[in-house]
Design a protein around this motif. Structure first.
Motif, PDB file in Angstrom:
ATOM      1  N   SER A  89       0.852  -1.187   0.000  1.00  0.00           N
ATOM      2  CA  SER A  89       0.000   0.000   0.000  1.00  0.00           C
ATOM      3  C   SER A  89       0.887   1.235   0.000  1.00  0.00           C
ATOM      4  CB  SER A  89      -0.875  -0.009   1.262  1.00  0.00           C
ATOM      5  OG  SER A  89      -1.478   1.248   1.455  1.00  0.00           O
ATOM      6  N   ARG A  90       0.370   2.345  -0.487  1.00  0.00           N
ATOM      7  CA  ARG A  90       1.110   3.606  -0.407  1.00  0.00           C
ATOM      8  C   ARG A  90       0.849   4.301   0.933  1.00  0.00           C
ATOM      9  NH1 ARG A  90       3.555   5.497  -5.328  1.00  0.00           N
ATOM     10  NH2 ARG A  90       4.432   7.055  -3.929  1.00  0.00           N
ATOM     11  N   GLN A  91       0.100   3.675   1.830  1.00  0.00           N
ATOM     12  CA  GLN A  91      -0.143   4.214   3.174  1.00  0.00           C
ATOM     13  C   GLN A  91       1.195   4.369   3.881  1.00  0.00           C
ATOM     14  OE1 GLN A  91      -3.099   4.986   5.176  1.00  0.00           O
ATOM     15  NE2 GLN A  91      -1.454   5.790   6.419  1.00  0.00           N
ATOM     16  N   ARG A  92       1.478   5.582   4.379  1.00  0.00           N
ATOM     17  CA  ARG A  92       2.748   5.832   5.055  1.00  0.00           C
ATOM     18  C   ARG A  92       2.685   5.345   6.499  1.00  0.00           C
ATOM     19  NH1 ARG A  92       6.355   9.771   3.041  1.00  0.00           N
ATOM     20  NH2 ARG A  92       7.668   9.052   4.741  1.00  0.00           N
ATOM     21  N   THR A  93       3.606   4.471   6.822  1.00  0.00           N
ATOM     22  CA  THR A  93       3.769   3.983   8.185  1.00  0.00           C
ATOM     23  C   THR A  93       5.248   4.138   8.541  1.00  0.00           C
ATOM     24  OG1 THR A  93       4.213   1.693   7.510  1.00  0.00           O
ATOM     25  CG2 THR A  93       1.892   2.312   7.905  1.00  0.00           C
ATOM     26  N   ALA A  94       5.573   3.909   9.789  1.00  0.00           N
ATOM     27  CA  ALA A  94       6.966   3.962  10.236  1.00  0.00           C
ATOM     28  C   ALA A  94       7.131   2.988  11.392  1.00  0.00           C
ATOM     29  CB  ALA A  94       7.339   5.380  10.661  1.00  0.00           C
ATOM     30  N   PRO A 120      11.127   0.209  20.886  1.00  0.00           N
ATOM     31  CA  PRO A 120      11.668  -0.055  19.552  1.00  0.00           C
ATOM     32  C   PRO A 120      10.900  -1.203  18.902  1.00  0.00           C
ATOM     33  CG  PRO A 120      13.442   0.226  21.114  1.00  0.00           C
ATOM     34  CD  PRO A 120      12.174   0.167  21.916  1.00  0.00           C
ATOM     35  N   GLY A 121      10.615  -1.065  17.616  1.00  0.00           N
ATOM     36  CA  GLY A 121       9.864  -2.090  16.897  1.00  0.00           C
ATOM     37  C   GLY A 121       8.390  -1.791  16.755  1.00  0.00           C
ATOM     38  N   VAL A 122       7.883  -0.790  17.474  1.00  0.00           N
ATOM     39  CA  VAL A 122       6.471  -0.419  17.356  1.00  0.00           C
ATOM     40  C   VAL A 122       6.235   0.190  15.978  1.00  0.00           C
ATOM     41  CG1 VAL A 122       4.698   1.187  18.192  1.00  0.00           C
ATOM     42  CG2 VAL A 122       6.054  -0.131  19.815  1.00  0.00           C
ATOM     43  N   VAL A 123       5.162  -0.232  15.316  1.00  0.00           N
ATOM     44  CA  VAL A 123       4.786   0.275  13.999  1.00  0.00           C
ATOM     45  C   VAL A 123       3.529   1.121  14.156  1.00  0.00           C
ATOM     46  CG1 VAL A 123       3.949  -0.382  11.706  1.00  0.00           C
ATOM     47  CG2 VAL A 123       5.790  -1.681  12.776  1.00  0.00           C
ATOM     48  N   GLY A 124       3.494   2.247  13.436  1.00  0.00           N
ATOM     49  CA  GLY A 124       2.323   3.109  13.498  1.00  0.00           C
ATOM     50  C   GLY A 124       2.126   3.876  12.205  1.00  0.00           C
ATOM     51  N   LEU A 125       1.003   4.571  12.144  1.00  0.00           N
ATOM     52  CA  LEU A 125       0.696   5.404  10.984  1.00  0.00           C
ATOM     53  C   LEU A 125       1.461   6.710  11.079  1.00  0.00           C
ATOM     54  CD1 LEU A 125      -3.176   4.875  10.793  1.00  0.00           C
ATOM     55  CD2 LEU A 125      -1.396   3.739   9.441  1.00  0.00           C
ATOM     56  N   GLY A 132      11.944  18.141  12.394  1.00  0.00           N
ATOM     57  CA  GLY A 132      12.483  17.026  13.167  1.00  0.00           C
ATOM     58  C   GLY A 132      11.464  16.257  13.991  1.00  0.00           C
ATOM     59  N   TRP A 133      10.176  16.577  13.853  1.00  0.00           N
ATOM     60  CA  TRP A 133       9.110  15.887  14.583  1.00  0.00           C
ATOM     61  C   TRP A 133       8.079  15.341  13.605  1.00  0.00           C
ATOM     62  CZ3 TRP A 133       9.059  15.162  19.839  1.00  0.00           C
ATOM     63  CH2 TRP A 133      10.007  15.880  20.568  1.00  0.00           C
ATOM     64  N   CYS A 134       7.460  14.212  13.955  1.00  0.00           N
ATOM     65  CA  CYS A 134       6.425  13.610  13.110  1.00  0.00           C
ATOM     66  C   CYS A 134       5.197  13.273  13.940  1.00  0.00           C
ATOM     67  CB  CYS A 134       6.924  12.317  12.471  1.00  0.00           C
ATOM     68  SG  CYS A 134       8.250  12.527  11.290  1.00  0.00           S
ATOM     69  N   GLU A 135       4.040  13.489  13.333  1.00  0.00           N
ATOM     70  CA  GLU A 135       2.805  12.986  13.929  1.00  0.00           C
ATOM     71  C   GLU A 135       2.836  11.470  13.760  1.00  0.00           C
ATOM     72  OE1 GLU A 135      -0.849  15.816  13.318  1.00  0.00           O
ATOM     73  OE2 GLU A 135       0.233  15.575  11.429  1.00  0.00           O
ATOM     74  N   PHE A 136       2.428  10.753  14.795  1.00  0.00           N
ATOM     75  CA  PHE A 136       2.521   9.296  14.786  1.00  0.00           C
ATOM     76  C   PHE A 136       1.328   8.747  15.541  1.00  0.00           C
ATOM     77  CE2 PHE A 136       5.060   5.346  15.959  1.00  0.00           C
ATOM     78  CZ  PHE A 136       5.227   4.906  14.654  1.00  0.00           C
ATOM     79  N   GLU A 137       0.699   7.722  14.989  1.00  0.00           N
ATOM     80  CA  GLU A 137      -0.472   7.119  15.619  1.00  0.00           C
ATOM     81  C   GLU A 137      -0.272   5.618  15.755  1.00  0.00           C
ATOM     82  OE1 GLU A 137      -5.098   6.173  14.568  1.00  0.00           O
ATOM     83  OE2 GLU A 137      -4.288   8.082  13.861  1.00  0.00           O
ATOM     84  N   VAL A 138      -0.451   5.127  16.978  1.00  0.00           N
ATOM     85  CA  VAL A 138      -0.322   3.704  17.273  1.00  0.00           C
ATOM     86  C   VAL A 138      -1.581   3.269  18.000  1.00  0.00           C
ATOM     87  CG1 VAL A 138       1.031   1.942  18.464  1.00  0.00           C
ATOM     88  CG2 VAL A 138       2.191   3.932  17.474  1.00  0.00           C
ATOM     89  N   ASP A 139      -2.337   2.373  17.388  1.00  0.00           N
ATOM     90  CA  ASP A 139      -3.578   1.876  18.003  1.00  0.00           C
ATOM     91  C   ASP A 139      -4.476   3.006  18.503  1.00  0.00           C
ATOM     92  OD1 ASP A 139      -2.857  -0.778  17.533  1.00  0.00           O
ATOM     93  OD2 ASP A 139      -1.780  -0.915  19.434  1.00  0.00           O
ATOM     94  N   ARG A 140      -4.717   3.982  17.672  1.00  0.00           N
ATOM     95  CA  ARG A 140      -5.584   5.145  17.942  1.00  0.00           C
ATOM     96  C   ARG A 140      -5.030   6.073  19.029  1.00  0.00           C
ATOM     97  NH1 ARG A 140      -9.188   0.980  17.495  1.00  0.00           N
ATOM     98  NH2 ARG A 140      -9.733   1.043  19.669  1.00  0.00           N
ATOM     99  N   HIS A 141      -3.773   5.897  19.422  1.00  0.00           N
ATOM    100  CA  HIS A 141      -3.092   6.820  20.334  1.00  0.00           C
ATOM    101  C   HIS A 141      -2.165   7.671  19.476  1.00  0.00           C
ATOM    102  CE1 HIS A 141      -4.570   4.682  23.819  1.00  0.00           C
ATOM    103  NE2 HIS A 141      -4.115   3.553  23.319  1.00  0.00           N
ATOM    104  N   ALA A 142      -2.404   8.974  19.464  1.00  0.00           N
ATOM    105  CA  ALA A 142      -1.643   9.852  18.578  1.00  0.00           C
ATOM    106  C   ALA A 142      -0.836  10.866  19.363  1.00  0.00           C
ATOM    107  CB  ALA A 142      -2.585  10.566  17.613  1.00  0.00           C
TER     108      ALA A 142
END
Length: 156
Positions: A89-94, A120-125, A132-142
């Motif tokens: 998918s082209r959905q951006r994750t990290a 370390p190892g957690v994957v999110g949207l 130098g900062w990114c918005e990141f969402e893991v299991d609906r926690h942003a």
């Protein structure tokens, strides 16, 4: 009769031009695994041996080559191989990299309130990245995390 010929040529142009246009993308680019099970192969086709089986949906990958419905990808640990484009998918994750916990903050600042610590190892949207900062969402926690601790953020 000429209308039928025009329709035939239009259909042929779409059939031939569609796949070519789909491969006309700038490389490399970020993608993510879009299924609960995906095979990385040694070559671009189902006849090639499976090197790895991925069971981690949303894992970010870097696409470095294209070939007729196949993508030559790099995954976070540097492993390279071929994967069917239909599995991506082209959905951006990290994915969180490094050895220590990564603080997720309420705002893009070290002085901002701590929301969670990510291992370390957690994957999110992945959302927008800036300064130098990114918005990141893991299991609906942003929240906001340092970009340098994410593989899959920034330029591929």
């Amino acid at each position: 009769m000429s209308r039928m010929i025009r329709i035939t040529f239009t259909v042929l142009a779409l059939a031939i031009g569609g796949p070519v246009a789909a491969q006309d993308v700038e490389l490399p680019y970020w993608a993510s695994i879009d299924t609960s099970e995906a095979y990385m192969r040694s070559g671009p086709g189902e006849q090639f041996p499976i090197m790895w089986v991925y069971t981690r949906e949303d894992l970010p990958v870097r696409v470095v080559r294209l070939l007729q419905g196949w993508r030559y990808i790099e995954e976070p640990d540097g492993t390279l191989g071929w994967m069917s484009a239909s599995l991506l998918s082209r959905q951006r994750t990290a994915i969180v990299i490094g050895e220590d916990l990564l603080p997720m903050r309420a705002d893009p600042s070290e002085a901002s309130a701590l929301r969670w610590n990510l291992e370390p190892g957690v994957v999110g949207l992945l959302g927008e990245c800036s300064a130098g900062w990114c918005e990141f969402e893991v299991d609906r926690h942003a929240g906001w995390v340092e970009q340098s601790r994410l593989w899959g953020a920034g330029e591929p």
